[in-house]
Design a protein around this motif. Structure first.
Motif, PDB file in Angstrom:
ATOM      1  N   GLU A   1     -56.529 -49.938 128.979  1.00  0.00           N
ATOM      2  CA  GLU A   1     -55.732 -50.131 127.836  1.00  0.00           C
ATOM      3  C   GLU A   1     -55.328 -48.536 128.638  1.00  0.00           C
ATOM      4  N   ILE A   2     -53.617 -48.665 128.599  1.00  0.00           N
ATOM      5  CA  ILE A   2     -53.008 -47.831 129.551  1.00  0.00           C
ATOM      6  C   ILE A   2     -52.089 -47.533 128.462  1.00  0.00           C
ATOM      7  N   THR A   3     -51.780 -46.447 128.402  1.00  0.00           N
ATOM      8  CA  THR A   3     -50.534 -45.690 127.286  1.00  0.00           C
ATOM      9  C   THR A   3     -49.217 -45.179 128.181  1.00  0.00           C
ATOM     10  N   LEU A   4     -48.283 -45.686 127.764  1.00  0.00           N
ATOM     11  CA  LEU A   4     -48.015 -44.618 129.138  1.00  0.00           C
ATOM     12  C   LEU A   4     -46.524 -43.948 127.799  1.00  0.00           C
ATOM     13  N   LYS A   5     -46.194 -42.843 128.676  1.00  0.00           N
ATOM     14  CA  LYS A   5     -45.554 -41.242 127.170  1.00  0.00           C
ATOM     15  C   LYS A   5     -44.419 -41.643 128.016  1.00  0.00           C
TER      16      LYS A   5
END
Length: 135
Positions: free
Chosen positions: A128-132
């Motif tokens: 799971e990758i969270t882009l900010k």
């Protein structure tokens, strides 16, 4: 954010200039999917457009991994990128071990063999990758 993908290098025909030519001008984040991680090298050094993040698989983190054989293993299987996060020029590459496995086939001059699908010391994963947004 712009999302693009490259065809597989073994079974397809990845066309990096064609893929990147469709990107708009400006500093819009670009995420690329590419099955084989070795494509990060030509993508990262493509002068006209930047890819900020590439997500890849293919290696399954090596299928079998013996930490004490790492230098031998990387040269024998020709894995420049095995698993994890890398930075190539201005492109981040994340290489996941994925969920699958692959059978090993050997076709030699004197004999051939096939091994069943397996993994050893390379655990399957879902990432799971969270882009900010950049500040």
């Amino acid at each position: 954010i712009w999302l693009s993908g490259l065809d597989d290098i073994k079974y397809g025909r990845p066309n990096i200039p064609q893929t990147l030519s469709g990107l708009p001008d400006g500093d819009i984040p670009h995420l690329m999917l590419s099955h084989h991680p070795i494509t990060v090298d030509p993508v990262a050094y493509y002068a006209e457009k930047q890819t900020h993040l590439m997500l890849s698989g293919h290696t399954h983190a090596g299928h079998l991994y013996f930490p004490f054989l790492n230098p031998f293993y990387r040269s024998f299987f020709k894995l420049k990128y095995r698993y994890g996060r890398y930075r190539v020029k201005n492109t981040e590459l994340y290489l996941t071990s994925g969920l699958g496995s692959a059978a090993v086939y050997y076709y030699g001059k004197d004999f051939s063999m096939a091994c069943p699908r397996f993994r050893f010391n390379t655990w399957p994963e879902i990432v799971e990758i969270t882009l900010k947004a950049a500040v």
